[in-house]
Design a protein around this motif. Structure first.
Motif, PDB file in Angstrom:
ATOM      1  N   ALA A 100       9.955  26.661   6.651  1.00 48.34           N
ATOM      2  CA  ALA A 100      10.219  27.280   5.451  1.00 48.34           C
ATOM      3  C   ALA A 100      11.348  28.735   5.732  1.00 48.34           C
ATOM      4  O   ALA A 100      10.868  29.552   6.483  1.00 48.34           O
ATOM      5  N   GLY A 101      12.737  28.662   5.860  1.00 50.45           N
ATOM      6  CA  GLY A 101      13.814  29.460   5.867  1.00 50.45           C
ATOM      7  C   GLY A 101      13.728  30.281   4.843  1.00 50.45           C
ATOM      8  O   GLY A 101      13.090  30.703   3.961  1.00 50.45           O
ATOM      9  N   LEU A 116      12.695  20.012   0.985  1.00 52.66           N
ATOM     10  CA  LEU A 116      11.697  19.985  -0.154  1.00 52.66           C
ATOM     11  C   LEU A 116      11.656  21.229  -1.599  1.00 52.66           C
ATOM     12  O   LEU A 116      11.062  21.812  -1.049  1.00 52.66           O
ATOM     13  N   TRP A 117      11.775  20.174  -2.667  1.00 56.22           N
ATOM     14  CA  TRP A 117      12.638  20.456  -3.785  1.00 56.22           C
ATOM     15  C   TRP A 117      11.728  21.383  -4.560  1.00 56.22           C
ATOM     16  O   TRP A 117      11.172  22.622  -5.156  1.00 56.22           O
ATOM     17  N   ALA A 118       9.946  20.987  -4.692  1.00 56.86           N
ATOM     18  CA  ALA A 118       8.810  21.487  -4.620  1.00 56.86           C
ATOM     19  C   ALA A 118       8.468  22.718  -3.798  1.00 56.86           C
ATOM     20  O   ALA A 118       6.951  23.061  -4.919  1.00 56.86           O
ATOM     21  N   VAL A 121      11.452  29.074  -1.415  1.00 54.76           N
ATOM     22  CA  VAL A 121      11.257  30.037  -1.485  1.00 54.76           C
ATOM     23  C   VAL A 121      11.322  31.244  -1.793  1.00 54.76           C
ATOM     24  O   VAL A 121      12.537  30.975  -2.210  1.00 54.76           O
ATOM     25  N   SER A 122      10.408  32.482  -1.907  1.00 59.77           N
ATOM     26  CA  SER A 122      10.518  33.119  -2.634  1.00 59.77           C
ATOM     27  C   SER A 122      10.659  34.303  -1.819  1.00 59.77           C
ATOM     28  O   SER A 122       9.907  34.761  -1.243  1.00 59.77           O
ATOM     29  N   LEU A 123      11.971  35.168  -1.714  1.00 59.43           N
ATOM     30  CA  LEU A 123      12.201  36.138  -0.427  1.00 59.43           C
ATOM     31  C   LEU A 123      11.414  37.459  -1.247  1.00 59.43           C
ATOM     32  O   LEU A 123      10.703  37.991   0.290  1.00 59.43           O
ATOM     33  N   ARG A 124      11.174  37.408  -1.946  1.00 65.19           N
ATOM     34  CA  ARG A 124      10.807  38.803  -2.882  1.00 65.19           C
ATOM     35  C   ARG A 124       9.226  38.802  -2.386  1.00 65.19           C
ATOM     36  O   ARG A 124       8.873  39.452  -1.986  1.00 65.19           O
ATOM     37  N   VAL A 158       0.667  35.810   3.682  1.00 65.93           N
ATOM     38  CA  VAL A 158       1.617  35.136   3.667  1.00 65.93           C
ATOM     39  C   VAL A 158       2.312  34.923   2.585  1.00 65.93           C
ATOM     40  O   VAL A 158       1.281  33.885   1.442  1.00 65.93           O
ATOM     41  N   ALA A 159       3.244  34.383   2.261  1.00 67.66           N
ATOM     42  CA  ALA A 159       4.098  33.618   1.512  1.00 67.66           C
ATOM     43  C   ALA A 159       3.683  32.237   1.033  1.00 67.66           C
ATOM     44  O   ALA A 159       3.445  31.638   2.036  1.00 67.66           O
ATOM     45  N   ALA A 160       3.248  32.065  -0.387  1.00 65.94           N
ATOM     46  CA  ALA A 160       2.864  30.676  -0.994  1.00 65.94           C
ATOM     47  C   ALA A 160       4.068  29.160  -0.053  1.00 65.94           C
ATOM     48  O   ALA A 160       3.440  28.685   0.677  1.00 65.94           O
TER      49      ALA A 160
END
Length: 213
Positions: A100-101, A116-118, A121-124, A158-160
């Motif tokens: 996940a970049g 993986l479009w589903a 990644v939310s940088l915020r 940790v981000a989702a």
């Protein structure tokens, strides 16, 4: 004396990963488009109904493709990636890594990359999780801080998208370590003609209507 017949293990439903906000937004956009287009289709005059029909054919499948359709489904044998225009099925033995970049990507042993479009990644969200982890790392590790349970809740820090990528990597590793890791699943890629066909028809109809004035 005959040996007892082994009882087969129960088959569990696939575990799925998808973007709930994207799903909600997609349903709302489809409903809004259908409402506006349906009103023009049934109440419009002249070429308005045809234009409304063409617009709905072009817009609704594309909105659904990028919001409702994306999902990642996994079980013990394989991972299935449903992107806007393709469905990819891979046995776990073909999966080399999941990262996940700026987006979540799966890499195969052959070096092929699938997005993986589903799992957006939310940088915020990632920055917020990093700030929360930094704050909690400064709290009292013996439970005397004001944040109690959250200090020990690693998932909350940790981000989702990062959490999902880690779970998928863990599933791939577990499948590789199983003694019965052999599977009959074969890698495949299928185009989503149920999305491409109506969207193409709508665009062609719009072009024809514009061409004839």
């Amino acid at each position: 004396m005959t040996s007892p017949t082994p009882v087969p293990e129960p088959a569990y439903a696939d575990r799925t990963f998808r973007s709930v906000p994207g799903l909600v937004c997609g349903v709302l956009l489809i409903a809004l488009t259908a409402w506006i287009g349906g009103d023009a289709l049934f109440r419009g005059e002249g070429r308005t109904p045809w234009t409304a029909l063409a617009g709905m054919l072009a817009v609704i499948p594309l909105v659904a493709a990028f919001t409702v359709r994306p999902v990642v489904s996994v079980n013990e044998d394989r991972v299935r990636i449903r992107n806007p225009f393709r469905t990819i099925v891979l046995p776990w033995s073909d999966v080399a890594d999941v990262r996940a970049g700026y987006s979540t990507e799966l890499f195969t042993q052959a070096g092929v990359k699938y997005q993986l479009w589903a799992v957006p990644v939310s940088l915020r969200e990632r920055k917020r999780a990093a700030r929360q982890a930094a704050r909690q790392s400064q709290d009292d590790p013996h439970g005397r801080s004001s944040v109690n349970a959250d200090v020990r809740d690693t998932a909350a820090r940790v981000a989702a998208a990062d959490r999902t990528a880690a779970e998928l990597r863990e599933l791939a590793e577990e499948a590789g370590h199983r003694k019965d890791a052999t599977t009959t699943v074969t890698a495949s890629v299928r185009w989503a003609y149920e999305v491409i066909a109506p969207a193409t028809a709508g665009v062609v109809l719009l072009v024809v209507l514009l061409a004839i004035g």
